[in-house]
Write a protein that holds these residues in place. Structure first.
Motif, PDB file in Angstrom:
ATOM      1  N   TRP A  31       0.831  -1.201   0.000  1.00 13.30           N
ATOM      2  CA  TRP A  31       0.000   0.000   0.000  1.00 13.30           C
ATOM      3  C   TRP A  31       0.865   1.251   0.000  1.00 13.30           C
ATOM      4  CZ3 TRP A  31       0.123   3.811   3.714  1.00 13.30           C
ATOM      5  CH2 TRP A  31      -0.779   4.854   3.529  1.00 13.30           C
ATOM      6  N   PHE A  32       1.869   1.281   0.877  1.00 11.29           N
ATOM      7  CA  PHE A  32       2.739   2.450   1.015  1.00 11.29           C
ATOM      8  C   PHE A  32       3.472   2.762  -0.284  1.00 11.29           C
ATOM      9  CE2 PHE A  32       6.691   4.562   2.296  1.00 11.29           C
ATOM     10  CZ  PHE A  32       6.206   5.573   3.113  1.00 11.29           C
ATOM     11  N   THR A  33       4.034   1.737  -0.913  1.00 14.57           N
ATOM     12  CA  THR A  33       4.796   1.973  -2.141  1.00 14.57           C
ATOM     13  C   THR A  33       3.890   2.456  -3.275  1.00 14.57           C
ATOM     14  OG1 THR A  33       4.682  -0.367  -2.765  1.00 14.57           O
ATOM     15  CG2 THR A  33       6.644   0.352  -1.562  1.00 14.57           C
ATOM     16  N   LYS A  34       2.670   1.940  -3.334  1.00 11.27           N
ATOM     17  CA  LYS A  34       1.731   2.404  -4.365  1.00 11.27           C
ATOM     18  C   LYS A  34       1.194   3.789  -4.047  1.00 11.27           C
ATOM     19  CE  LYS A  34       0.212  -1.984  -6.227  1.00 11.27           C
ATOM     20  NZ  LYS A  34      -0.923  -2.869  -6.498  1.00 11.27           N
ATOM     21  N   ARG A  35       0.821   4.018  -2.798  1.00 17.18           N
ATOM     22  CA  ARG A  35       0.231   5.299  -2.384  1.00 17.18           C
ATOM     23  C   ARG A  35       1.180   6.460  -2.630  1.00 17.18           C
ATOM     24  NH1 ARG A  35      -0.739   9.874  -1.188  1.00 17.18           N
ATOM     25  NH2 ARG A  35      -1.917  10.658   0.584  1.00 17.18           N
ATOM     26  N   ASN A  37       4.127   6.163  -4.444  1.00 18.83           N
ATOM     27  CA  ASN A  37       4.933   5.920  -5.637  1.00 18.83           C
ATOM     28  C   ASN A  37       6.425   5.918  -5.297  1.00 18.83           C
ATOM     29  OD1 ASN A  37       5.354   5.355  -8.350  1.00 18.83           O
ATOM     30  ND2 ASN A  37       5.478   7.515  -8.909  1.00 18.83           N
ATOM     31  N   VAL A  38       6.779   5.054  -4.338  1.00 20.11           N
ATOM     32  CA  VAL A  38       8.157   4.946  -3.860  1.00 20.11           C
ATOM     33  C   VAL A  38       8.590   3.484  -3.872  1.00 20.11           C
ATOM     34  CG1 VAL A  38       8.043   7.008  -2.409  1.00 20.11           C
ATOM     35  CG2 VAL A  38       7.411   4.787  -1.435  1.00 20.11           C
ATOM     36  N   GLN A  39       9.873   3.269  -3.629  1.00 22.76           N
ATOM     37  CA  GLN A  39      10.416   1.918  -3.511  1.00 22.76           C
ATOM     38  C   GLN A  39      10.825   1.689  -2.067  1.00 22.76           C
ATOM     39  OE1 GLN A  39      13.687   1.901  -6.246  1.00 22.76           O
ATOM     40  NE2 GLN A  39      12.390   1.473  -8.012  1.00 22.76           N
ATOM     41  N   LEU A  40      10.322   0.600  -1.513  1.00 19.60           N
ATOM     42  CA  LEU A  40      10.665   0.232  -0.146  1.00 19.60           C
ATOM     43  C   LEU A  40      10.550  -1.274  -0.049  1.00 19.60           C
ATOM     44  CD1 LEU A  40      11.422   1.710   2.475  1.00 19.60           C
ATOM     45  CD2 LEU A  40       9.015   1.707   3.081  1.00 19.60           C
ATOM     46  N   SER A  41      11.567  -1.907   0.472  1.00 16.82           N
ATOM     47  CA  SER A  41      11.557  -3.365   0.561  1.00 16.82           C
ATOM     48  C   SER A  41      11.906  -3.780   1.983  1.00 16.82           C
ATOM     49  CB  SER A  41      12.567  -3.952  -0.426  1.00 16.82           C
ATOM     50  OG  SER A  41      13.864  -3.464  -0.137  1.00 16.82           O
ATOM     51  N   SER A  42      11.934  -5.065   2.212  1.00 15.53           N
ATOM     52  CA  SER A  42      12.267  -5.573   3.544  1.00 15.53           C
ATOM     53  C   SER A  42      13.578  -6.334   3.492  1.00 15.53           C
ATOM     54  CB  SER A  42      11.143  -6.469   4.056  1.00 15.53           C
ATOM     55  OG  SER A  42      10.987  -7.583   3.219  1.00 15.53           O
ATOM     56  N   THR A  43      14.125  -6.560   4.670  1.00 16.73           N
ATOM     57  CA  THR A  43      15.373  -7.295   4.798  1.00 16.73           C
ATOM     58  C   THR A  43      15.248  -8.235   5.991  1.00 16.73           C
ATOM     59  OG1 THR A  43      17.788  -7.081   4.944  1.00 16.73           O
ATOM     60  CG2 THR A  43      16.489  -5.538   6.240  1.00 16.73           C
ATOM     61  N   LEU A  44      16.064  -9.261   6.002  1.00 18.53           N
ATOM     62  CA  LEU A  44      16.017 -10.246   7.075  1.00 18.53           C
ATOM     63  C   LEU A  44      17.119  -9.979   8.086  1.00 18.53           C
ATOM     64  CD1 LEU A  44      14.627 -12.802   8.106  1.00 18.53           C
ATOM     65  CD2 LEU A  44      16.220 -14.137   6.737  1.00 18.53           C
ATOM     66  N   GLY A  45      16.751  -9.990   9.341  1.00 14.50           N
ATOM     67  CA  GLY A  45      17.724  -9.839  10.409  1.00 14.50           C
ATOM     68  C   GLY A  45      18.231  -8.424  10.547  1.00 14.50           C
ATOM     69  N   LEU A  46      19.517  -8.308  10.832  1.00 13.65           N
ATOM     70  CA  LEU A  46      20.124  -7.003  11.077  1.00 13.65           C
ATOM     71  C   LEU A  46      20.844  -6.444   9.859  1.00 13.65           C
ATOM     72  CD1 LEU A  46      21.485  -7.699  14.669  1.00 13.65           C
ATOM     73  CD2 LEU A  46      19.398  -6.498  14.007  1.00 13.65           C
ATOM     74  N   ASN A  47      20.570  -7.008   8.688  1.00 18.42           N
ATOM     75  CA  ASN A  47      21.168  -6.467   7.473  1.00 18.42           C
ATOM     76  C   ASN A  47      20.715  -5.029   7.291  1.00 18.42           C
ATOM     77  OD1 ASN A  47      22.355  -8.950   6.777  1.00 18.42           O
ATOM     78  ND2 ASN A  47      20.433  -9.645   5.864  1.00 18.42           N
ATOM     79  N   LEU A  48      21.630  -4.170   6.859  1.00 17.49           N
ATOM     80  CA  LEU A  48      21.270  -2.777   6.644  1.00 17.49           C
ATOM     81  C   LEU A  48      20.308  -2.660   5.477  1.00 17.49           C
ATOM     82  CD1 LEU A  48      24.626  -0.869   7.165  1.00 17.49           C
ATOM     83  CD2 LEU A  48      22.648  -0.969   8.672  1.00 17.49           C
ATOM     84  N   LEU A  49      19.339  -1.818   5.636  1.00 16.88           N
ATOM     85  CA  LEU A  49      18.344  -1.566   4.602  1.00 16.88           C
ATOM     86  C   LEU A  49      18.728  -0.295   3.871  1.00 16.88           C
ATOM     87  CD1 LEU A  49      15.582  -2.415   3.429  1.00 16.88           C
ATOM     88  CD2 LEU A  49      14.565  -0.842   5.078  1.00 16.88           C
ATOM     89  N   PRO A  52      16.097   4.052  -0.945  1.00 16.18           N
ATOM     90  CA  PRO A  52      16.551   4.938  -2.017  1.00 16.18           C
ATOM     91  C   PRO A  52      16.346   6.417  -1.670  1.00 16.18           C
ATOM     92  CG  PRO A  52      15.190   3.157  -2.892  1.00 16.18           C
ATOM     93  CD  PRO A  52      15.087   3.101  -1.399  1.00 16.18           C
ATOM     94  N   ASP A  53      17.281   7.245  -2.122  1.00 16.25           N
ATOM     95  CA  ASP A  53      17.180   8.682  -1.876  1.00 16.25           C
ATOM     96  C   ASP A  53      15.897   9.263  -2.456  1.00 16.25           C
ATOM     97  OD1 ASP A  53      19.565   8.755  -0.472  1.00 16.25           O
ATOM     98  OD2 ASP A  53      20.769   9.307  -2.225  1.00 16.25           O
ATOM     99  N   ASP A  54      15.451   8.745  -3.611  1.00 19.79           N
ATOM    100  CA  ASP A  54      14.197   9.225  -4.204  1.00 19.79           C
ATOM    101  C   ASP A  54      13.017   8.979  -3.268  1.00 19.79           C
ATOM    102  OD1 ASP A  54      15.438  10.121  -6.478  1.00 19.79           O
ATOM    103  OD2 ASP A  54      14.848   8.416  -7.724  1.00 19.79           O
ATOM    104  N   THR A  55      13.012   7.834  -2.613  1.00 19.11           N
ATOM    105  CA  THR A  55      11.948   7.519  -1.658  1.00 19.11           C
ATOM    106  C   THR A  55      11.975   8.496  -0.493  1.00 19.11           C
ATOM    107  OG1 THR A  55      11.889   5.189  -2.277  1.00 19.11           O
ATOM    108  CG2 THR A  55      11.078   5.750  -0.073  1.00 19.11           C
ATOM    109  N   LYS A  56      13.159   8.757   0.028  1.00 18.63           N
ATOM    110  CA  LYS A  56      13.290   9.699   1.144  1.00 18.63           C
ATOM    111  C   LYS A  56      12.813  11.092   0.725  1.00 18.63           C
ATOM    112  CE  LYS A  56      17.205   7.290   3.224  1.00 18.63           C
ATOM    113  NZ  LYS A  56      18.633   7.355   3.542  1.00 18.63           N
TER     114      LYS A  56
END
Length: 158
Positions: A31-35, A37-49, A52-56
């Motif tokens: 919902w967030f990425t569509k609403r 129009n940004v890119q946001l994904s998930s990561t497993l554990g303590l990996n750094l996420l 993207p600067d465009d999303t920010k």
């Protein structure tokens, strides 16, 4: 939006938590990425996420459409829910206060489903978080509506 967005971090321990998080948080991320129009994904554990600067920048531009008082309310919502994504979903009325708090307490809710509820502790914290999130959201809406009403009053009649 910092690189520590709660709904983007999944954990595989204890067993079953990652599937629980994925089932509940992925629709919110979609919902967030569509609403916005940004890119946001998930990561497993303590990996750094890497957000993207465009999303920010997009989220920053969106937040700047609010007046200063509404931004104070958004800050309080983010502090209560520990998430920009969950807070904006609540402010945009995509989720209810109860759902937002459930999403923000997902690991705790998972543990409760496995081990049971400690009524005096878990219920008090949940109720307090719901009250804080609801108050912050109401404040944002009231500040935003006041601004829109003033803008309408300033326009000449047609």
């Amino acid at each position: 939006m910092g690189d520590g967005e709660q709904v983007c971090y999944r954990y595989s321990d204890p067993p079953g938590l990652e599937q629980f998080e994925t089932a509940l948080w992925d629709p919110l991320l979609l919902w967030f990425t569509k609403r916005y129009n940004v890119q946001l994904s998930s990561t497993l554990g303590l990996n750094l996420l890497d957000i993207p600067d465009d999303t920010k920048r997009t989220i920053q531009r969106h937040l700047l459409t609010y007046n200063a008082w509404a931004l104070v309310g958004i800050l309080h919502a983010v502090e209560a829910l520990k998430s920009v994504v969950i807070s904006l979903a609540l402010i945009d009325k995509f989720v209810s206060v109860e759902q937002a708090v459930y999403f923000s307490r997902l690991e705790c809710e998972f543990q409760i489903s496995k081990w049971g509820n400690v009524e005096e502790a878990h219920d008090m914290e949940k109720t307090e978080t719901q009250a804080r999130a609801a108050a912050a959201t109401l404040f944002v809406h009231m500040c935003s509506e006041t601004e829109r009403a003033q803008h309408k009053l300033q326009q000449p009649p047609q």
